[in-house]
Design a protein around this motif. Structure first.
Motif, short mmCIF file in Angstrom:
data_model
loop_
_atom_site.label_atom_id
_atom_site.label_comp_id
_atom_site.label_asym_id
_atom_site.label_seq_id
_atom_site.Cartn_x
_atom_site.Cartn_y
_atom_site.Cartn_z
N ALA A 83 0.83 -1.21 0.00
CA ALA A 83 0.00 0.00 0.00
C ALA A 83 0.87 1.26 0.00
O ALA A 83 0.57 2.23 -0.70
CB ALA A 83 -0.94 -0.01 1.21
N GLU A 84 1.94 1.23 0.79
CA GLU A 84 2.85 2.37 0.84
C GLU A 84 3.52 2.61 -0.51
O GLU A 84 3.64 3.75 -0.97
CB GLU A 84 3.92 2.11 1.91
CG GLU A 84 4.84 3.27 2.17
CD GLU A 84 5.84 2.95 3.27
OE1 GLU A 84 7.01 3.36 3.12
OE2 GLU A 84 5.45 2.32 4.26
N LEU A 85 3.93 1.54 -1.17
CA LEU A 85 4.55 1.67 -2.49
C LEU A 85 3.56 2.18 -3.54
O LEU A 85 3.92 2.96 -4.42
CB LEU A 85 5.16 0.34 -2.93
CG LEU A 85 6.38 -0.12 -2.14
CD1 LEU A 85 6.76 -1.55 -2.51
CD2 LEU A 85 7.55 0.83 -2.38
N LYS A 86 2.32 1.74 -3.45
CA LYS A 86 1.29 2.24 -4.38
C LYS A 86 1.07 3.73 -4.19
O LYS A 86 0.91 4.47 -5.16
CB LYS A 86 -0.03 1.48 -4.18
CG LYS A 86 -0.01 0.10 -4.79
CD LYS A 86 -1.35 -0.59 -4.60
CE LYS A 86 -1.35 -1.95 -5.25
NZ LYS A 86 -2.65 -2.63 -5.13
N ARG A 87 1.06 4.19 -2.93
CA ARG A 87 0.90 5.64 -2.66
C ARG A 87 2.08 6.41 -3.23
O ARG A 87 1.91 7.46 -3.87
CB ARG A 87 0.77 5.89 -1.16
CG ARG A 87 -0.60 5.62 -0.60
CD ARG A 87 -0.74 6.13 0.83
NE ARG A 87 0.20 5.50 1.75
CZ ARG A 87 -0.03 4.37 2.41
NH1 ARG A 87 -1.17 3.75 2.25
NH2 ARG A 87 0.87 3.88 3.23
N ALA A 88 3.28 5.91 -3.01
CA ALA A 88 4.48 6.58 -3.51
C ALA A 88 4.46 6.62 -5.04
O ALA A 88 4.81 7.64 -5.65
CB ALA A 88 5.74 5.87 -3.02
N ASN A 89 4.04 5.53 -5.66
CA ASN A 89 3.96 5.48 -7.11
C ASN A 89 2.95 6.50 -7.65
O ASN A 89 3.21 7.18 -8.65
CB ASN A 89 3.59 4.06 -7.56
CG ASN A 89 3.91 3.80 -9.00
OD1 ASN A 89 4.72 4.49 -9.60
ND2 ASN A 89 3.27 2.78 -9.56
N ALA A 90 1.81 6.63 -6.99
CA ALA A 90 0.80 7.60 -7.41
C ALA A 90 1.34 9.02 -7.30
O ALA A 90 1.10 9.86 -8.18
CB ALA A 90 -0.47 7.44 -6.57
N ILE A 91 2.09 9.30 -6.24
CA ILE A 91 2.68 10.64 -6.07
C ILE A 91 3.69 10.91 -7.18
O ILE A 91 3.70 11.99 -7.77
CB ILE A 91 3.34 10.75 -4.68
CG1 ILE A 91 2.27 10.76 -3.58
CG2 ILE A 91 4.22 11.99 -4.59
CD1 ILE A 91 2.81 10.60 -2.18
N LEU A 92 4.51 9.92 -7.48
CA LEU A 92 5.51 10.10 -8.54
C LEU A 92 4.85 10.29 -9.91
O LEU A 92 5.31 11.11 -10.72
CB LEU A 92 6.46 8.90 -8.58
CG LEU A 92 7.42 8.81 -7.39
CD1 LEU A 92 8.17 7.49 -7.44
CD2 LEU A 92 8.39 9.98 -7.39
N LYS A 93 3.78 9.57 -10.18
CA LYS A 93 3.06 9.75 -11.45
C LYS A 93 2.47 11.14 -11.55
O LYS A 93 2.54 11.78 -12.61
CB LYS A 93 1.94 8.71 -11.59
CG LYS A 93 2.44 7.34 -11.98
CD LYS A 93 1.26 6.38 -12.14
CE LYS A 93 1.74 5.00 -12.51
NZ LYS A 93 0.62 4.04 -12.63
N ALA A 94 1.89 11.62 -10.46
CA ALA A 94 1.30 12.96 -10.46
C ALA A 94 2.39 14.02 -10.66
O ALA A 94 2.20 14.98 -11.43
CB ALA A 94 0.54 13.21 -9.16
N ALA A 95 3.52 13.85 -9.99
CA ALA A 95 4.62 14.80 -10.14
C ALA A 95 5.17 14.76 -11.56
O ALA A 95 5.48 15.81 -12.15
CB ALA A 95 5.73 14.49 -9.14
N SER A 96 5.29 13.60 -12.13
CA SER A 96 5.79 13.45 -13.50
C SER A 96 4.85 14.15 -14.49
O SER A 96 5.30 14.86 -15.39
CB SER A 96 5.91 11.97 -13.84
OG SER A 96 6.28 11.80 -15.18
N ALA A 97 3.56 13.95 -14.32
CA ALA A 97 2.59 14.61 -15.20
C ALA A 97 2.66 16.12 -15.05
O ALA A 97 2.58 16.86 -16.03
CB ALA A 97 1.19 14.09 -14.89
#
Length: 108
Positions: A83-97
């Protein structure tokens, strides 16, 4: 439907309850009766709580099939980490976009 209790019992109490059920099995007409007596003697909410402790002790001891306490703990930790990795991945995707959109803007 019953409300889920958040009451935690000490591990020593659980172990003592399991041992008492094992000791009382021969003196009682049924295992359920022994569990009820132990629950009353130790002030545990219900015999069902004691039954769960006994069943888990049997699983941990290899007497009964099922998921051991250790396996449950490992699974719980892995789910938390996932769950923690999924949250971090979502944050990174949003920052990348966000930064990709900034680069696509014409500069002034």
């Amino acid at each position: 439907m019953g409300a889920k209790s958040s009451r935690r019992y000490p591990e020593e109490l659980k172990q003592r309850a399991v041992q008492m059920v094992v000791d009382l099995r021969g003196d009682s007409t049924s295992e359920w009766e022994a569990m009820g007596r132990v629950a009353d003697l130790l002030g545990v909410g219900t015999a069902e709580t004691v039954r769960k402790w006994v069943r888990q002790a049997e699983i941990d001891g290899g007497v009964r099939a099922g998921q051991t306490s250790e396996e449950s703990e490992v699974l719980r930790k892995l789910r938390r980490e996932n769950a923690e990795l999924k949250r971090a991945n979502a944050i990174l995707k949003a920052a990348s976009a966000f930064f990709a959109a900034e680069l696509d803007r014409p500069s002034q």
